[in-house]
Motif scaffolding. Structure first.
Motif, PDB file in Angstrom:
ATOM      1  N   MET A   1       0.859  -1.185   0.000  1.00 60.49           N
ATOM      2  CA  MET A   1       0.000   0.000   0.000  1.00 60.49           C
ATOM      3  C   MET A   1       0.889   1.226   0.000  1.00 60.49           C
ATOM      4  SD  MET A   1      -1.306   0.222   3.958  1.00 60.49           S
ATOM      5  CE  MET A   1      -1.997  -1.414   3.886  1.00 60.49           C
ATOM      6  N   PRO A   2       0.386   2.405  -0.483  1.00 66.12           N
ATOM      7  CA  PRO A   2       1.196   3.606  -0.495  1.00 66.12           C
ATOM      8  C   PRO A   2       1.655   3.961   0.906  1.00 66.12           C
ATOM      9  CG  PRO A   2      -0.738   3.866  -1.882  1.00 66.12           C
ATOM     10  CD  PRO A   2      -0.908   2.576  -1.136  1.00 66.12           C
ATOM     11  N   GLY A   3       2.922   4.293   1.053  1.00 69.59           N
ATOM     12  CA  GLY A   3       3.461   4.688   2.336  1.00 69.59           C
ATOM     13  C   GLY A   3       4.090   3.532   3.099  1.00 69.59           C
ATOM     14  N   GLY A   4       3.752   2.268   2.766  1.00 69.31           N
ATOM     15  CA  GLY A   4       4.329   1.112   3.419  1.00 69.31           C
ATOM     16  C   GLY A   4       5.569   0.643   2.701  1.00 69.31           C
ATOM     17  N   ARG A   5       5.978  -0.575   3.036  1.00 70.33           N
ATOM     18  CA  ARG A   5       7.149  -1.137   2.374  1.00 70.33           C
ATOM     19  C   ARG A   5       6.850  -1.433   0.915  1.00 70.33           C
ATOM     20  NH1 ARG A   5       9.456  -5.571   6.754  1.00 70.33           N
ATOM     21  NH2 ARG A   5      10.040  -4.065   8.385  1.00 70.33           N
ATOM     22  N   LEU A   6       7.902  -1.378   0.116  1.00 65.17           N
ATOM     23  CA  LEU A   6       7.749  -1.709  -1.297  1.00 65.17           C
ATOM     24  C   LEU A   6       7.461  -3.196  -1.439  1.00 65.17           C
ATOM     25  CD1 LEU A   6      10.687   0.336  -2.842  1.00 65.17           C
ATOM     26  CD2 LEU A   6       8.251   0.821  -3.086  1.00 65.17           C
ATOM     27  N   THR A   7       6.488  -3.524  -2.259  1.00 61.28           N
ATOM     28  CA  THR A   7       6.162  -4.913  -2.534  1.00 61.28           C
ATOM     29  C   THR A   7       6.920  -5.378  -3.769  1.00 61.28           C
ATOM     30  OG1 THR A   7       4.307  -4.363  -3.974  1.00 61.28           O
ATOM     31  CG2 THR A   7       3.849  -4.524  -1.603  1.00 61.28           C
ATOM     32  N   GLN A   8       6.844  -6.671  -4.035  1.00 54.92           N
ATOM     33  CA  GLN A   8       7.493  -7.193  -5.239  1.00 54.92           C
ATOM     34  C   GLN A   8       6.867  -6.581  -6.485  1.00 54.92           C
ATOM     35  OE1 GLN A   8       7.837 -11.410  -5.272  1.00 54.92           O
ATOM     36  NE2 GLN A   8       9.042 -11.487  -7.142  1.00 54.92           N
ATOM     37  N   LEU A  31       3.530   5.349  -8.207  1.00 56.99           N
ATOM     38  CA  LEU A  31       3.444   4.407  -7.094  1.00 56.99           C
ATOM     39  C   LEU A  31       2.928   5.074  -5.815  1.00 56.99           C
ATOM     40  CD1 LEU A  31       5.138   2.649  -9.050  1.00 56.99           C
ATOM     41  CD2 LEU A  31       6.425   1.863  -7.062  1.00 56.99           C
ATOM     42  N   GLU A  32       2.714   6.406  -5.903  1.00 51.53           N
ATOM     43  CA  GLU A  32       2.275   7.178  -4.742  1.00 51.53           C
ATOM     44  C   GLU A  32       3.275   7.035  -3.595  1.00 51.53           C
ATOM     45  OE1 GLU A  32      -1.826   6.596  -3.683  1.00 51.53           O
ATOM     46  OE2 GLU A  32      -2.411   6.263  -5.753  1.00 51.53           O
ATOM     47  N   ARG A  33       4.536   7.246  -3.944  1.00 48.87           N
ATOM     48  CA  ARG A  33       5.629   7.156  -2.975  1.00 48.87           C
ATOM     49  C   ARG A  33       6.473   8.421  -3.063  1.00 48.87           C
ATOM     50  NH1 ARG A  33       5.602   2.036  -0.119  1.00 48.87           N
ATOM     51  NH2 ARG A  33       4.373   0.624  -1.430  1.00 48.87           N
ATOM     52  N   PRO A  34       7.260   8.705  -2.027  1.00 53.71           N
ATOM     53  CA  PRO A  34       8.215   9.817  -2.118  1.00 53.71           C
ATOM     54  C   PRO A  34       9.296   9.502  -3.166  1.00 53.71           C
ATOM     55  CG  PRO A  34       7.846   9.185   0.173  1.00 53.71           C
ATOM     56  CD  PRO A  34       7.228   8.110  -0.678  1.00 53.71           C
ATOM     57  N   TYR A  51      19.421  -2.513 -11.984  1.00 59.39           N
ATOM     58  CA  TYR A  51      18.288  -2.811 -11.106  1.00 59.39           C
ATOM     59  C   TYR A  51      17.501  -4.021 -11.600  1.00 59.39           C
ATOM     60  CZ  TYR A  51      14.201  -2.166  -8.141  1.00 59.39           C
ATOM     61  OH  TYR A  51      13.189  -2.353  -7.224  1.00 59.39           O
ATOM     62  N   ARG A  52      17.297  -5.007 -10.724  1.00 60.14           N
ATOM     63  CA  ARG A  52      16.520  -6.198 -11.028  1.00 60.14           C
ATOM     64  C   ARG A  52      15.500  -6.392  -9.899  1.00 60.14           C
ATOM     65  NH1 ARG A  52      19.030  -4.919 -14.663  1.00 60.14           N
ATOM     66  NH2 ARG A  52      20.558  -6.081 -15.916  1.00 60.14           N
ATOM     67  N   PRO A  53      14.213  -6.329 -10.197  1.00 60.53           N
ATOM     68  CA  PRO A  53      13.195  -6.341  -9.138  1.00 60.53           C
ATOM     69  C   PRO A  53      13.214  -7.573  -8.242  1.00 60.53           C
ATOM     70  CG  PRO A  53      12.208  -6.672 -11.311  1.00 60.53           C
ATOM     71  CD  PRO A  53      13.617  -6.248 -11.538  1.00 60.53           C
ATOM     72  N   GLN A  54      13.392  -8.758  -8.820  1.00 61.12           N
ATOM     73  CA  GLN A  54      13.381  -9.971  -8.017  1.00 61.12           C
ATOM     74  C   GLN A  54      14.558  -9.996  -7.053  1.00 61.12           C
ATOM     75  OE1 GLN A  54      11.058 -12.260  -7.758  1.00 61.12           O
ATOM     76  NE2 GLN A  54      12.207 -13.482  -6.283  1.00 61.12           N
ATOM     77  N   GLN A  55      15.733  -9.654  -7.555  1.00 55.79           N
ATOM     78  CA  GLN A  55      16.922  -9.651  -6.709  1.00 55.79           C
ATOM     79  C   GLN A  55      16.853  -8.550  -5.663  1.00 55.79           C
ATOM     80  OE1 GLN A  55      19.414  -9.382 -10.123  1.00 55.79           O
ATOM     81  NE2 GLN A  55      20.153 -11.488  -9.947  1.00 55.79           N
ATOM     82  N   ALA A  56      16.278  -7.396  -6.035  1.00 54.87           N
ATOM     83  CA  ALA A  56      16.124  -6.307  -5.069  1.00 54.87           C
ATOM     84  C   ALA A  56      15.189  -6.730  -3.936  1.00 54.87           C
ATOM     85  CB  ALA A  56      15.582  -5.063  -5.769  1.00 54.87           C
ATOM     86  N   HIS A  57      14.115  -7.442  -4.283  1.00 54.31           N
ATOM     87  CA  HIS A  57      13.155  -7.895  -3.280  1.00 54.31           C
ATOM     88  C   HIS A  57      13.799  -8.907  -2.333  1.00 54.31           C
ATOM     89  CE1 HIS A  57       9.041  -7.998  -1.828  1.00 54.31           C
ATOM     90  NE2 HIS A  57       9.101  -9.314  -1.773  1.00 54.31           N
ATOM     91  N   GLN A  58      14.578  -9.820  -2.897  1.00 49.89           N
ATOM     92  CA  GLN A  58      15.252 -10.815  -2.067  1.00 49.89           C
ATOM     93  C   GLN A  58      16.287 -10.166  -1.153  1.00 49.89           C
ATOM     94  OE1 GLN A  58      16.809 -13.503  -4.995  1.00 49.89           O
ATOM     95  NE2 GLN A  58      14.857 -14.579  -5.292  1.00 49.89           N
ATOM     96  N   ALA A  59      17.029  -9.186  -1.678  1.00 47.41           N
ATOM     97  CA  ALA A  59      18.043  -8.510  -0.869  1.00 47.41           C
ATOM     98  C   ALA A  59      17.406  -7.759   0.288  1.00 47.41           C
ATOM     99  CB  ALA A  59      18.844  -7.541  -1.747  1.00 47.41           C
ATOM    100  N   THR A  60      16.254  -7.127   0.032  1.00 48.35           N
ATOM    101  CA  THR A  60      15.556  -6.408   1.098  1.00 48.35           C
ATOM    102  C   THR A  60      15.079  -7.369   2.179  1.00 48.35           C
ATOM    103  OG1 THR A  60      14.830  -4.715  -0.469  1.00 48.35           O
ATOM    104  CG2 THR A  60      13.638  -4.854   1.607  1.00 48.35           C
ATOM    105  N   ALA A  61      14.577  -8.535   1.757  1.00 44.73           N
ATOM    106  CA  ALA A  61      14.110  -9.532   2.719  1.00 44.73           C
ATOM    107  C   ALA A  61      15.272 -10.040   3.567  1.00 44.73           C
ATOM    108  CB  ALA A  61      13.441 -10.690   1.979  1.00 44.73           C
TER     109      ALA A  61
END
Length: 224
Positions: A1-8, A31-34, A51-61
């Motif tokens: 949701m806007p304002g929360g953590r970035l989703t995949q 994305l309604e984000r800063p 930038y690769r979305p899947q790898q970015a998501h895994q790195a954040t996790a």
């Protein structure tokens, strides 16, 4: 949701926005984000080029699980971050982002050569996006197109002389503007305010461009 953590899904949309040449501000708006959230996300995960979305998501996790920062993708070479900075500078000068990405990828390649298929695969964008970008670069003298007769495909080449040719082509285009301004003087009258303004502009542009062409010829040997 806007304002929360970035989703995949958010990260996939960020990658798509980068591929389409959108600015961080525009991606953030969609994305309604800063904007700072988007720029931080991209810089932490390989930059605009890597930038690769899947790898970015895994790195954040992984960072969340460990509770401490971890390095960016181990497979991301330092050149990715450098390329990202150069691309941003090129975009600020007015070059379309997709065109800048293609140009910088060619510039930083070992032999300055790429096929359209290689550019599509490396930048993870559509063939149509690459086609528009390379056509612009060819038309403006930044790269040249060669034909590979064995594989029956075009190869795009950036050599040292490209800098000279791009200056010459850009100068010729500006000279056409100067000539058009000078030609319009008669239509408005050389003594009219508009005619005087056009005459000054045409003369100024013509003198500056002539100096630039002479300078390019004088220093061309540096590219040999």
């Amino acid at each position: 949701m806007p304002g929360g953590r970035l989703t995949q899904r958010d990260r996939q949309r960020i990658a798509a926005g980068l591929a389409d040449g959108l600015s961080y501000a525009e991606i953030a708006r969609r994305l309604e984000r800063p904007t700072s959230t988007i720029s931080r996300e991209v810089s932490r995960n390989g930059g605009p080029v890597g930038y690769r979305p899947q790898q970015a998501h895994q790195a954040t996790a992984q960072r969340a699980r460990r509770g401490t920062p971890i390095p960016l993708r181990a497979a991301t070479p330092p050149v990715d971050a450098m390329a990202g900075e150069i691309i941003e500078m090129a975009v600020r000068t007015g070059l379309p982002r997709m065109t800048a990405r293609v140009h910088i990828d060619l510039l930083l390649s070992e032999d300055g050569r790429r096929t359209a298929a290689e550019l599509t695969r490396r930048l993870q964008v559509s063939p149509a996006s690459v086609s528009v970008a390379v056509n612009y670069l060819v038309e403006n003298g930044y790269v040249r197109r060669e034909r590979d007769p064995q594989r029956r495909r075009d190869v795009y080449v950036l050599d040292d002389e490209a800098w000279y040719h791009s200056i010459v082509i850009g100068s010729q285009q500006t000279l056409e503007t100067a000539k058009a301004a000078t030609a319009a003087v008669e239509a408005f009258g050389p003594d009219s305010p508009v005619g005087q303004r056009l005459a000054k502009a045409g003369t100024f542009l013509e003198r500056v461009i002539q100096d630039m062409l002479e300078s390019a010829d004088r220093w061309r040997a540096l590219l040999s």
